[in-house]
Design a protein around this motif. Structure first.
Motif, PDB file in Angstrom:
ATOM      1  N   GLY A  93       0.738  -1.210   0.049  1.00  0.00           N
ATOM      2  CA  GLY A  93       0.014  -0.053   0.031  1.00  0.00           C
ATOM      3  C   GLY A  93       0.931   1.374   0.073  1.00  0.00           C
ATOM      4  O   GLY A  93       0.696   2.193  -0.680  1.00  0.00           O
ATOM      5  N   ALA A  94       1.844   1.197   0.798  1.00  0.00           N
ATOM      6  CA  ALA A  94       2.809   2.301   0.989  1.00  0.00           C
ATOM      7  C   ALA A  94       3.431   2.787  -0.569  1.00  0.00           C
ATOM      8  O   ALA A  94       3.519   4.036  -1.024  1.00  0.00           O
ATOM      9  CB  ALA A  94       3.832   2.336   1.878  1.00  0.00           C
ATOM     10  N   GLY A  97       0.862   4.163  -2.688  1.00  0.00           N
ATOM     11  CA  GLY A  97       0.669   5.775  -2.318  1.00  0.00           C
ATOM     12  C   GLY A  97       1.560   6.640  -2.946  1.00  0.00           C
ATOM     13  O   GLY A  97       1.215   7.605  -3.579  1.00  0.00           O
ATOM     14  N   VAL A  98       2.703   6.186  -2.818  1.00  0.00           N
ATOM     15  CA  VAL A  98       3.924   7.030  -3.580  1.00  0.00           C
ATOM     16  C   VAL A  98       3.858   6.828  -4.990  1.00  0.00           C
ATOM     17  O   VAL A  98       4.050   8.031  -5.794  1.00  0.00           O
ATOM     18  CB  VAL A  98       5.456   6.411  -3.085  1.00  0.00           C
ATOM     19  CG1 VAL A  98       6.352   7.008  -3.580  1.00  0.00           C
ATOM     20  CG2 VAL A  98       5.383   6.418  -1.454  1.00  0.00           C
ATOM     21  N   ALA A 100       1.092   6.550  -6.855  1.00  0.00           N
ATOM     22  CA  ALA A 100       0.065   7.393  -7.252  1.00  0.00           C
ATOM     23  C   ALA A 100       0.607   8.770  -7.269  1.00  0.00           C
ATOM     24  O   ALA A 100       0.060   9.593  -8.476  1.00  0.00           O
ATOM     25  CB  ALA A 100      -0.892   7.383  -6.085  1.00  0.00           C
TER      26      ALA A 100
END
Lengths: 256, 256, 256, 256
Positions: A93-94, A97-98, A100
């Motif tokens: 997920g991290a 996020g980055v 994106a």
């Protein structure tokens, strides 16, 4: 026409410390396994890495590992299944996020180092890894060693599995990788690596040290970007594959 | 009929250390700001927190902070805008990954502690925070103090802004929160907190220590879950709001 | 006969990441400032560094910094005086423990990066640093910039102070170091660095960019080991000092 | 007149998270095993703990563990002997540094959690632990389970060994501690704990669940400070020992 993917572990710098020749390796590969901040990488390194990969048309994957920056994720840590599945989901997920931030999308996962080694042989850990990946996005492709516990768990979870081979690693007679303790564990000779890559992609075999040919379904071939010979070896393998009529693709453009 | 949201910072345990009464506070709130592992929380605590929130129909938000477990994110760290935007995207994404394991979705962000305080007054930091949030998902709602630099940057970025007030904090005559250095900074009397909540929701005003009424657009009211009086204060405020005909909603069900 | 010391920041690798050319720099210096695991270094790196220094007859010093591996201790963190004094004592003690394994003894301290910069201008931080050093061992020599708040606090605490100059850094007209933002902040020309070192040791002056000579009591001169020109610059300075009849000594063999 | 020591693991808070009732337990014990920042504790918690112990005349010991705050040092991490010895020396030294701030001196070591469990059965780890302790100060007393690999390595290293028993833990018929998986692993009944303590100190035996009496040389008895019954259990054991004419001493005042 055979189709294969070349992957590499990328983004293994941390803070002010640099590791690997990401800029040199990126043009040679199709898919990048990007460290997620637990064994290497940090949010800014991850961002730079995602942007570099996207610039080269390289598809993005998460490379989750144990929470052990000092040990580079190479030291097994005994964790519960629940700890592992959450830790893997956190890291994937991290990176999502980055990524994106740069307009990128994560399409595969390859587990790093000791966590991968433990998952290859312990069914509980393998199942937790599969749950962590699937829990985030069931469309993620899992790159792992065919025949391992991790491969079993991946299939049982209904995830797509990309069987992995190695361009630049020696194989023992039983089909396992030669331990890195041995001097000849890594191929530094571009010609040897190129021949190994073509055998995998065209003939569908792993060739062992003694020349035994073991059938293996290899969808993705790993190039070790942190070897000083990475560019020469990777470049030779890539060219040999193209010369042999093999098509190189990103993981999401392949069928499994 | 007035509509308002109640939020609280949740999931601030870490490893084997517990903090706050999450189970007691969850029934009183509509939206949870969940620590993302940088100042508190870890992947397993995050998973448990997400599941608890979902069980109570509480909507999920990320609560990113400085990378400082020891200091609980309360110590300002001078970081570049790029470091901040990536760090925020990393944390939001990480929570998204863990939440996905439980079938949950992140719909808002509230910045934690010193990072929020710095962002409230430094335009560069505020802009970086807005970039980090928007970069992950432009539909995310940003809960922050109306009138702050962070609020300006949020609007400029085109993000939805939920103006925040506090159920259980004293306001000074200038409309700022009374410093926690002061003994009366936190309302422990349920009746006082309840009256403050109703004034915000029904009359659209902040009431200061001296009784001054300052107009303020409050969409979401924060309850501090780590106060020993949190349940009494939160319960009284919630009931008073309902008695006054205020509708309580999760952030994604509100209009901004 | 003038006496001076040459120091360098050493042991700034971390885990599997390497930084600096410690083996190349060690023969050129008398005293090493060894990272203590908070901004760089880890217990095994520290052990290796201590052993390397002892092998070269280089005296051992602690180089404490902010708890910020990712930021390499270059990002100021707002901490209380109590946090700072304990954190500094922790780091010095930790290095003492590791050094004892190799039969070594810590005889000086030089504060690292942002912690040093903040301590140079904030009296509270400077006092906390002095308390932390003195609290561990009042015989420790503190290497710091003469004229800074840190120097004041060091003297007030009754600690021995080694005034520091820089072999390879440009000085502005006001006697401060030229900011690293500027292209000419670091001397890469061995002859320039050598002349600067001799001026400090023999004439007791700092020479500015414009040639102004500012009297300064320099006991120890810093060589930046992480510059690619470190060996050439350090070698030239060392030789020029010896040619000028300057005696080079470890810090514990000097008088202050 | 029999002489015995009571020890407890102390200082297991971290940052803003609190754990254990240190103030309540300190009056009941003679020697404190203080967490060193790797599995719990931080420099400021360590300072506070040292001061509290000294106020109560409790002697100071280091309680080193794996580098794993999230896992509280309870998750085995596979590390090399060199990594372990340096990590242990680092932690002991760090506590020495912080203790020196308060005028205190470290006189014993007890290894924490998973690191202790692994050291009890793996000879390589046990030897590394002994090297780490001895390397810092060969006068340090090592508190550990008699009969373990760690005890063997301690004796071989020429370190003083304090054989440890447990006031509040059940023993199985083979003399091992009952696993914490079992409901009756911890004695919560003060009378039971008191009788067990007296049997150890006066009769020199461990009493098992079934009443078997196994001779054991117990120099120091551990009280678990994080149990809610710690004060009642510890108080009863302490009183029973005194009533039985046992003398309670700090570890440095004992002979081994």
């Amino acid at each position: 026409m055979p189709v294969v993917n070349i992957n590499a572990d990328i983004g293994e710098s941390f803070g002010t410390w640099e590791k690997g020749d990401d800029a040199g390796v990126m043009p040679l590969i199709n898919s990048a396994n990007i460290a997620c901040g637990f064994h290497a990488g940090d949010p800014s390194v991850m961002r730079t890495t995602v942007e570099l990969a996207m610039h080269h048309g390289v598809t993005l994957g998460a490379h989750p590992g144990y929470p052990d920056i000092q040990g580079f994720g190479r030291r097994p840590i005994r964790m519960s299944g629940r700890e592992i599945e959450n830790m893997v989901a956190y890291q994937i997920g991290a990176l999502m996020g980055v990524a994106a931030m740069a307009g990128g999308r994560i399409t595969h996962v390859k587990v790093h180092g000791a966590l991968s080694n433990v998952g290859a042989v312990e069914a509980d850990v393998a199942a937790a890894l599969a749950r962590g990946i699937k829990g985030v996005d069931r469309e993620l492709i899992h790159v792992c060693l065919a025949g391992s516990r991790m491969a079993d768990a991946t299939r049982q979870a209904g995830l797509r599995l990309a069987g992995e081979g190695f361009i630049d690693r020696m194989y023992d007679e039983d089909g396992n990788l030669t331990s890195r303790q041995n001097r000849d564990a890594v191929h530094h000779d571009p010609a040897v690596a190129a021949a190994q890559a073509v055998a995998m992609a065209v003939d569908g075999v792993i060739v062992t040290r003694e020349g035994r040919r073991i059938p293996a379904e290899i969808h993705s071939m790993c190039l070790h970007g942190d070897e000083p010979t990475a560019q020469a070896v990777g470049g030779a393998a890539r060219q040999a594959l193209l010369d042999a009529g093999v098509e190189l693709r990103g993981l999401p453009e392949m069928t499994f």
